[in-house]
Design a protein around this motif. Structure first.
Motif, PDB file in Angstrom:
ATOM      1  N   SER A 123       2.631  -2.317   0.440  1.00 64.13           N
ATOM      2  CA  SER A 123       3.687  -3.337   0.542  1.00 64.13           C
ATOM      3  C   SER A 123       4.094  -3.625   1.969  1.00 64.13           C
ATOM      4  O   SER A 123       4.648  -4.689   2.266  1.00 64.13           O
ATOM      5  CB  SER A 123       4.918  -2.877  -0.245  1.00 64.13           C
ATOM      6  OG  SER A 123       5.398  -1.628   0.278  1.00 64.13           O
ATOM      7  N   ASP A 124       3.808  -2.704   2.889  1.00 64.47           N
ATOM      8  CA  ASP A 124       4.271  -2.840   4.272  1.00 64.47           C
ATOM      9  C   ASP A 124       3.152  -3.193   5.240  1.00 64.47           C
ATOM     10  O   ASP A 124       3.310  -3.054   6.450  1.00 64.47           O
ATOM     11  CB  ASP A 124       4.933  -1.534   4.720  1.00 64.47           C
ATOM     12  CG  ASP A 124       3.991  -0.329   4.595  1.00 64.47           C
ATOM     13  OD1 ASP A 124       2.976  -0.452   3.881  1.00 64.47           O
ATOM     14  OD2 ASP A 124       4.285   0.718   5.193  1.00 64.47           O
TER      15      ASP A 124
ATOM     16  N   GLU B   8      -4.839  -4.704  -3.077  1.00 66.36           N
ATOM     17  CA  GLU B   8      -3.408  -4.747  -2.742  1.00 66.36           C
ATOM     18  C   GLU B   8      -2.590  -4.056  -3.826  1.00 66.36           C
ATOM     19  O   GLU B   8      -2.785  -4.278  -5.017  1.00 66.36           O
ATOM     20  CB  GLU B   8      -2.955  -6.199  -2.587  1.00 66.36           C
ATOM     21  CG  GLU B   8      -1.559  -6.338  -2.003  1.00 66.36           C
ATOM     22  CD  GLU B   8      -1.225  -7.791  -1.694  1.00 66.36           C
ATOM     23  OE1 GLU B   8      -0.224  -8.031  -1.003  1.00 66.36           O
ATOM     24  OE2 GLU B   8      -1.955  -8.683  -2.166  1.00 66.36           O
ATOM     25  N   ASP B   9      -1.663  -3.214  -3.383  1.00 67.83           N
ATOM     26  CA  ASP B   9      -0.765  -2.510  -4.302  1.00 67.83           C
ATOM     27  C   ASP B   9       0.632  -2.510  -3.693  1.00 67.83           C
ATOM     28  O   ASP B   9       0.940  -1.718  -2.800  1.00 67.83           O
ATOM     29  CB  ASP B   9      -1.264  -1.081  -4.524  1.00 67.83           C
ATOM     30  CG  ASP B   9      -0.433  -0.317  -5.552  1.00 67.83           C
ATOM     31  OD1 ASP B   9       0.606  -0.863  -6.002  1.00 67.83           O
ATOM     32  OD2 ASP B   9      -0.809   0.814  -5.899  1.00 67.83           O
ATOM     33  N   LYS B  10       1.479  -3.412  -4.187  1.00 71.18           N
ATOM     34  CA  LYS B  10       2.831  -3.561  -3.647  1.00 71.18           C
ATOM     35  C   LYS B  10       3.748  -2.398  -4.027  1.00 71.18           C
ATOM     36  O   LYS B  10       4.857  -2.282  -3.514  1.00 71.18           O
ATOM     37  CB  LYS B  10       3.448  -4.862  -4.158  1.00 71.18           C
ATOM     38  CG  LYS B  10       2.761  -6.125  -3.646  1.00 71.18           C
ATOM     39  CD  LYS B  10       2.980  -6.321  -2.159  1.00 71.18           C
ATOM     40  CE  LYS B  10       2.450  -7.674  -1.692  1.00 71.18           C
ATOM     41  NZ  LYS B  10       2.640  -7.855  -0.228  1.00 71.18           N
ATOM     42  N   SER B  11       3.286  -1.523  -4.927  1.00 74.96           N
ATOM     43  CA  SER B  11       4.133  -0.418  -5.383  1.00 74.96           C
ATOM     44  C   SER B  11       4.069   0.790  -4.453  1.00 74.96           C
ATOM     45  O   SER B  11       4.779   1.773  -4.668  1.00 74.96           O
ATOM     46  CB  SER B  11       3.717   0.011  -6.797  1.00 74.96           C
ATOM     47  OG  SER B  11       2.438   0.613  -6.791  1.00 74.96           O
TER      48      SER B  11
ATOM     49  N   GLN C 276       3.293   2.343  -0.172  1.00 74.36           N
ATOM     50  CA  GLN C 276       3.171   2.054   1.253  1.00 74.36           C
ATOM     51  C   GLN C 276       1.714   2.187   1.689  1.00 74.36           C
ATOM     52  O   GLN C 276       0.931   2.913   1.084  1.00 74.36           O
ATOM     53  CB  GLN C 276       4.018   3.029   2.074  1.00 74.36           C
ATOM     54  CG  GLN C 276       5.512   2.827   1.973  1.00 74.36           C
ATOM     55  CD  GLN C 276       6.245   3.819   2.858  1.00 74.36           C
ATOM     56  OE1 GLN C 276       6.180   5.039   2.662  1.00 74.36           O
ATOM     57  NE2 GLN C 276       6.934   3.304   3.857  1.00 74.36           N
TER      58      GLN C 276
END
Length: 382
Positions: free
Chosen positions: A61-62, A82-85, A87
């Motif tokens: 996410s960052d 991509e995995d927004k859950s 860091q």
């Protein structure tokens, strides 16, 4: 296609570096073994073959937008997950005396396993791995099994380039290290790591016991037919490479200290990873421009022609080592990765110079160096 599988110890895509004072520390730099290995392979592949350098990028996410822009500018065969859950993996590097590096993760790391690879990736011609001995053996086994299961009439064994993870270069691991050497084509610790693996403070080519250590590793076997290569990366002193039945080969580093001139070496972080990524790509670059440049410059060198004859396959390994040495020279010139750009004539530049230009420059110097070496120089002995 050259796929860079960074297994077991998947290096961070962001990292912090704590230098020995008075050099200030830096934070949030693009890097990690994967990124640096890919840069190495990409420079050698050139724009024409850049998409064949395949790798997996895990984005949290960052993940900074400017970092993503830089990675996309390399124009590789990057698969982004991509995995927004979570860091993005982040790590810390600390440097002490003699460039000894300490490493730790600041956020949870992800592991990359062979089952995650696409069918196209599993049939890559080369694989670069950074992992423990045990993981190395499992990865090679899994990749070969997947290739066999997929079939498709493609049976050529890929080239496996293994970089032992530094934290496990300990005397307790040396038996497993020798086992893992037998399943890969190239194994490459640096001189400190090789020494630590066998309970020594380091490794030095001038030490008779250290030379005997190399011979014992070769006798134990590298590669399934014991014809693989041990490449010892020695930082500012270049690299030393050995294969069973061959004369050893020493190549000086690209940047050499010159009296009265400031050093162009800024930060060695990632140079070893890039060296091996470039080596992996160089092993499959016969008939391409880098190979032509090296052959053109060194054609009149009797010493080089002897090296090619000794190592066979038109000097595949020595030429790949030359490419790797030149690439490492790009990486040490700044903190982080070298910068890609385009010249007015449309050619590709790294740090404002072309790879072929530097390759020609280095081989011209190498030609002179090889001529100056006496025939009984240590690396020319059996």
């Amino acid at each position: 296609m050259a796929f860079h599988l960074i297994a077991a110890y998947h290096r961070a895509q962001q990292y912090d570096i704590e230098f020995k004072p008075p050099t200030p520390s830096v934070y949030g730099i693009i890097g990690g073994a994967g990124s640096f290995a890919v840069i190495g392979a990409r420079i050698v592949a050139g724009a024409e073959h850049g998409k064949a350098v395949s790798w997996i990028l895990d984005v949290g996410s960052d993940f900074p937008a400017d970092m993503m822009s830089t990675i996309l500018s390399w124009n590789t065969g990057c698969i982004i997950r991509e995995d927004k859950s979570r860091q993005t993996t982040r790590a810390w590097n600390g440097y002490g005396e003699n460039e000894k590096r300490d490493f730790k993760y600041l956020t949870p790391k992800l592991r990359l396993d062979p089952w995650m690879l696409s069918d196209a990736q599993i049939f890559s011609k080369t694989f670069h791995m950074v992992c423990s001995s045990e993981r190395c053996m499992l990865i090679v086994q899994d990749i070969l099994q997947r290739q066999k299961s997929a079939g498709l009439g493609r049976s050529a064994r890929p080239i496996f380039v293994w970089e032992p993870v530094p934290d496990l270069c300990t005397p307790e691991e040396h038996v497993k290290f020798l086992e893992a050497c037998r399943v890969v084509d190239v194994v490459s610790p640096n001189e400190l790591e090789l020494g630590m693996m066998f309970g020594r403070p380091g490794w030095n080519e001038t030490n008779e016991d250290d030379r005997k250590l190399v011979q014992s590793i070769l006798l134990s076997g590298i590669g399934p037919e014991s014809q693989g290569t041990l490449v010892i990366r020695a930082g500012k002193d270049g690299s030393y490479s050995y294969s069973k039945g061959q004369k050893g080969l020493w190549l000086p580093a690209y940047h050499q200290s010159q009296s009265g001139q400031a050093s162009k070496v800024v930060d060695p972080t990632g140079a070893g990873n890039s060296f091996l990524g470039a080596l992996a790509q160089g092993m499959i670059s016969q008939g391409r421009k880098p190979s032509h440049v090296i052959n053109d410059v060194l054609a009149s060198s009797d010493a080089w022609n002897e090296i090619k004859f000794q190592w066979g396959n038109d000097g595949q390994v020595p030429k790949a080592l030359v490419c790797a040495t030149v690439v490492a020279g790009f990486v040490v010139e700044q903190i982080g990765v070298p910068t890609i750009s385009t010249a007015e004539d449309g050619s590709e530049l790294w740090n404002e110079t072309g790879f072929s230009e530097r390759l020609r420059n280095y081989t011209q110097r190498l030609c002179t160096t090889l001529k100056q070496l006496p025939q009984n120089h240590e690396w020319m002995k059996n």
